[in-house]
Write a protein that holds these residues in place. Structure first.
Motif, PDB file in Angstrom:
ATOM      1  N   TYR B 194       0.932  -1.096   0.078  1.00 14.06           N
ATOM      2  CA  TYR B 194      -0.042  -0.001   0.186  1.00 14.06           C
ATOM      3  C   TYR B 194       0.860   1.354   0.048  1.00 14.06           C
ATOM      4  CZ  TYR B 194       0.753   0.240   5.038  1.00 14.06           C
ATOM      5  OH  TYR B 194       1.345   0.570   6.273  1.00 14.06           O
ATOM      6  N   ASN B 196       3.827   1.452  -1.719  1.00 15.36           N
ATOM      7  CA  ASN B 196       4.208   1.692  -2.928  1.00 15.36           C
ATOM      8  C   ASN B 196       3.056   2.207  -3.809  1.00 15.36           C
ATOM      9  OD1 ASN B 196       6.950   0.871  -2.655  1.00 15.36           O
ATOM     10  ND2 ASN B 196       6.470  -1.285  -2.659  1.00 15.36           N
ATOM     11  N   TYR B 197       1.992   1.951  -3.616  1.00 14.20           N
ATOM     12  CA  TYR B 197       0.837   2.292  -4.396  1.00 14.20           C
ATOM     13  C   TYR B 197       0.707   3.754  -4.358  1.00 14.20           C
ATOM     14  CZ  TYR B 197      -3.953   2.627  -6.265  1.00 14.20           C
ATOM     15  OH  TYR B 197      -5.013   2.711  -6.639  1.00 14.20           O
ATOM     16  N   LEU B 198       0.766   4.250  -2.926  1.00 10.82           N
ATOM     17  CA  LEU B 198       0.715   5.727  -2.590  1.00 10.82           C
ATOM     18  C   LEU B 198       1.763   6.493  -3.445  1.00 10.82           C
ATOM     19  CD1 LEU B 198      -0.539   5.587   0.997  1.00 10.82           C
ATOM     20  CD2 LEU B 198      -1.949   6.324  -0.886  1.00 10.82           C
ATOM     21  N   LYS B 199       2.738   5.919  -3.287  1.00  8.55           N
ATOM     22  CA  LYS B 199       4.079   6.435  -3.779  1.00  8.55           C
ATOM     23  C   LYS B 199       3.747   6.735  -5.359  1.00  8.55           C
ATOM     24  CE  LYS B 199       7.680   4.642  -0.809  1.00  8.55           C
ATOM     25  NZ  LYS B 199       8.328   3.351  -0.644  1.00  8.55           N
ATOM     26  N   ALA B 200       3.476   5.702  -5.923  1.00 12.44           N
ATOM     27  CA  ALA B 200       3.086   5.703  -7.343  1.00 12.44           C
ATOM     28  C   ALA B 200       2.079   6.834  -7.701  1.00 12.44           C
ATOM     29  CB  ALA B 200       2.802   4.335  -7.742  1.00 12.44           C
ATOM     30  N   LEU B 201       0.993   7.119  -6.802  1.00 14.60           N
ATOM     31  CA  LEU B 201      -0.041   7.801  -7.003  1.00 14.60           C
ATOM     32  C   LEU B 201       0.422   9.369  -6.502  1.00 14.60           C
ATOM     33  CD1 LEU B 201      -3.169   5.957  -6.196  1.00 14.60           C
ATOM     34  CD2 LEU B 201      -2.063   6.370  -8.250  1.00 14.60           C
ATOM     35  N   GLY B 202       1.760   9.625  -6.082  1.00 15.21           N
ATOM     36  CA  GLY B 202       2.288  10.823  -5.921  1.00 15.21           C
ATOM     37  C   GLY B 202       1.900  11.444  -4.625  1.00 15.21           C
ATOM     38  N   ALA B 203       1.349  10.384  -3.398  1.00  9.50           N
ATOM     39  CA  ALA B 203       1.282  10.985  -2.044  1.00  9.50           C
ATOM     40  C   ALA B 203       2.313  11.358  -1.405  1.00  9.50           C
ATOM     41  CB  ALA B 203       0.413   9.828  -1.579  1.00  9.50           C
ATOM     42  N   PRO B 204       2.362  12.438  -0.637  1.00  9.69           N
ATOM     43  CA  PRO B 204       3.523  13.103   0.024  1.00  9.69           C
ATOM     44  C   PRO B 204       4.040  11.909   1.058  1.00  9.69           C
ATOM     45  CG  PRO B 204       1.466  14.260   0.643  1.00  9.69           C
ATOM     46  CD  PRO B 204       1.067  13.289  -0.244  1.00  9.69           C
ATOM     47  N   LEU B 207       2.141  11.557   4.350  1.00  8.17           N
ATOM     48  CA  LEU B 207       0.978  10.632   4.386  1.00  8.17           C
ATOM     49  C   LEU B 207       1.346   9.228   4.573  1.00  8.17           C
ATOM     50  CD1 LEU B 207      -2.145  10.785   4.317  1.00  8.17           C
ATOM     51  CD2 LEU B 207      -1.905  10.197   1.751  1.00  8.17           C
TER      52      LEU B 207
END
Lengths: 318, 301
Positions: B194, B196-204, B207
């Motif tokens: 999860y 890695n997914y957030l990183k790929a979606l550009g989450a800071p 978060l």
């Protein structure tokens, strides 16, 4: 042209040297095109997908240019790429089953993610609900934890999450691999439906299952051992492939009406090379029935017919 | 326990001649030790259910419950802050260390040394440094030997200055363990799908770190429950080093004086305490892990 990739080369850094998992990839993707990206495990499909959105160590950018909607993407710069992620280019990961934070309600996680990208969750809520309807999920899922959803539901939920901001390019990485055949088909059809209603412009659909691409993809790009082998429209790839690897790959698929008890399916003899120290030239050389001296040099990936690209000396006009 | 506590009691009184036998018979009667073993055992259970743990031999004639109740406030004042504070500080410290390689490389070995330190050894070091060399804190006791317990600032100040060193020795040793555990958890969570997914979606990163901390803290809560028993043992050694008048110190005295009524009482008290703490943590877990809450409510959709 939605996506344009030129000479993209990405290696993996390991203690034993660089793994050359993506070599000189050049291809184009039209607006609204669903391109299937197929090849065996370890041939660089996911590397290609990931390098377009999140190129982090141990991946190492070597060279190449990527432009999306005419704008060049700084894929080598982790921080500068952040502007494009999710909004312009988005990803449905290989691990969609575990992609959501297990201790947050899905709606809460989504709102926190959107707030961090300065987007209002409340404004988007009607659109979210509309898209949940498209994928046939109840609106209650926003109030649930991921653990309360089945695998197929999680897959569809991640599909809604990833495409929410109408990205120009969606990378769908092995999204059907962990599902049963009937769910595979419905997930694949939802990708087409999403494209048709404008949720995203174009799609790179990564899979090793050519038969599912036959049903949904407009074009297919075949990769072998880190190199692009052939790209053409789906019909051409299936019916009249040019590259020897594609030919052998397609002929290994079972056909309707043929009894394989009498006539055994033939595979491709040999195994793909190790990419830590790949052979010079065409990497399919050692398994290729047509290989000759010229194959010691890497063949260029050139357009032999309109929209039909192939990397093989046998098909290259002299 | 071999030996007879009454002999110690008599010899301490310094009696001679026939008085020895008279006092011996008197004490044996008072403690019920002249009865057959099976009857003593039955008596133990009957009085236990009446809330009576017997009379302390070493502090004769104070009842064991009174002795323990007098020691408990010291223990609670020592254990609760040291356990909770070290847990909170250690977790934050560990999460902080997981942020960058350089921090990790400097803080981690330090944490390993801390967590491998025996309580009493650190206690002795602290006592030597702050009591003998710098003379900042007093060496022994729960409060100054020159004082009687009363509600005055001087007495509370004295309580505090006697409390600091035992607290520190417990706090510091536990801190290292929590920091290491949390650092490992955070690194694991930051590598989770999860994240890695957030990183790929550009989450800071903020978060993603927040999620990692919230998820990483859950096993640490379980760890807290498991650690409690160990801490009680650690407190015993610390209290002995600083002659701090808690349960640990009582246990040592009880062993010295073969006071098995007091010893039984102390052990019973510790066992109940650890069980209660575990129970509370189980309930806390239910509050902090939403998945368990959702599981308890059953299907909602």
């Amino acid at each position: 042209m939605s996506l344009q990739v030129e000479n993209l080369t990405v290696y993996y850094q390991t203690l034993r040297g660089d793994v050359q998992s993506l070599e000189q990839a050049s291809f184009k993707l039209a607006d609204g095109e669903i391109m299937g990206l197929a090849g065996e495990s370890g041939c660089g499909k996911t590397t290609l997908g990931n390098s377009l959105i999140y190129l982090a160590p141990p991946m190492k950018y070597i060279e190449g240019r990527v432009s999306l909607d005419g704008e060049e993407l700084p894929i080598w710069d982790l921080a500068r790429m952040n502007v494009y992620r999710y909004k312009k280019i988005s990803l449905i990961p290989q691990y969609a089953m575990n992609a959501m934070n297990p201790t947050r309600k899905i709606g809460k996680m989504l709102s926190e993610l959107l707030r961090s990208r300065k987007i209002s969750y409340v404004d988007l809520l009607p659109e979210i609900k509309h898209r949940l309807d498209i994928v046939k999920l109840s609106q209650d899922v926003l109030n649930m934890y991921p653990i309360e959803l089945s695998g197929g539901m999680k897959q569809r939920m991640v599909m809604v999450l990833s495409t929410l901001l109408d990205p120009s390019l969606l990378i769908a990485d092995e999204i059907t691999s962990a599902l049963d055949v009937s769910t595979q088909k419905s997930v694949a059809e939802m990708i087409v439906k999403f494209r048709d209603c404008g949720c995203m412009k174009s799609v790179i659909f990564i899979t090793h299952d050519v038969s599912i691409l036959y049903q949904i993809a407009d074009s297919i790009l075949i990769m072998y051992a880190g190199q692009l082998a052939e790209k053409a429209s789906t019909n051409v790839i299936i019916n009249s492939p040019l590259h020897p690897y594609t030919k052998l790959l397609i002929s290994s698929l079972p056909k309707v009406g043929v009894k394989y008890s009498e006539d055994k399916l033939s595979g491709i003899p040999g195994t793909p090379p190790l990419l830590l120290d790949p052979p010079e030239g065409c990497r399919f050389r050692e398994r290729c029935p047509l290989a000759f001296e010229k194959c010691l040099q890497a063949p260029p990936f050139i357009e032999v017919e309109n929209g039909h690209f192939v990397a093989c000396w046998k098909e290259t006009p002299a | 326990m071999p030996g007879n506590p009454i002999d110690i009691l008599i010899s301490r009184a310094g009696l001679r001649g026939s008085a020895v036998q008279t006092m011996y018979d008197y004490y044996m009667g008072v403690f019920g030790l002249d009865m057959p073993i099976w009857k003593q055992y039955l008596n133990f259970w009957t009085s236990l259910f009446q809330g009576d743990l017997g009379i302390s031999i070493y502090l004769f004639p104070t009842p064991v419950t009174d002795v323990i109740m007098k020691a408990v406030p010291y223990d609670l004042a020592l254990l609760i802050p040291s356990v909770l504070l070290s847990w909170i500080v250690g977790n934050n410290f560990g999460a902080f260390a997981a942020r960058s390689k350089r921090l990790d490389n400097t803080l981690l070995p330090f944490s390993y040394i801390l967590s491998a330190t025996p309580y009493m050894w650190l206690g002795i070091l602290l006592a030597w440094a702050f009591c003998i060399v710098f003379r900042i804190f007093p060496l022994a006791g729960g409060y100054s030997f020159a004082m009687r317990p009363n509600l005055s600032f001087a007495f509370i100040g004295s309580l505090f200055s006697h409390w600091v060193l035992p607290f520190l020795s417990l706090f510091i040793v536990q801190l290292g363990g929590w920091a290491i555990g949390m650092r490992n958890m955070i690194i694991y969570e930051l590598e989770a799908d999860y994240s890695n997914y957030l990183k790929a979606l550009g989450a800071p990163n903020k978060l993603i770190r927040k999620y990692a901390f919230n998820n990483g803290i859950l096993p640490q809560i379980t760890g807290l429950a498991l650690k409690l028993g160990e801490v009680v043992a650690g407190a015993l050694a610390t209290e002995v080093v600083f002659a701090y008048p808690g349960i640990g110190y009582l246990i040592l005295q009880a062993i010295h004086n073969e006071d098995y009524f007091l010893l039984q009482g102390c052990f019973l008290f510790i066992i109940i305490g650890v069980l209660m703490a575990n129970f509370i943590i189980d309930i806390v877990y239910l509050l902090v892990d939403p998945r368990m809450r959702a599981g308890m409510q059953g299907e909602t959709a």
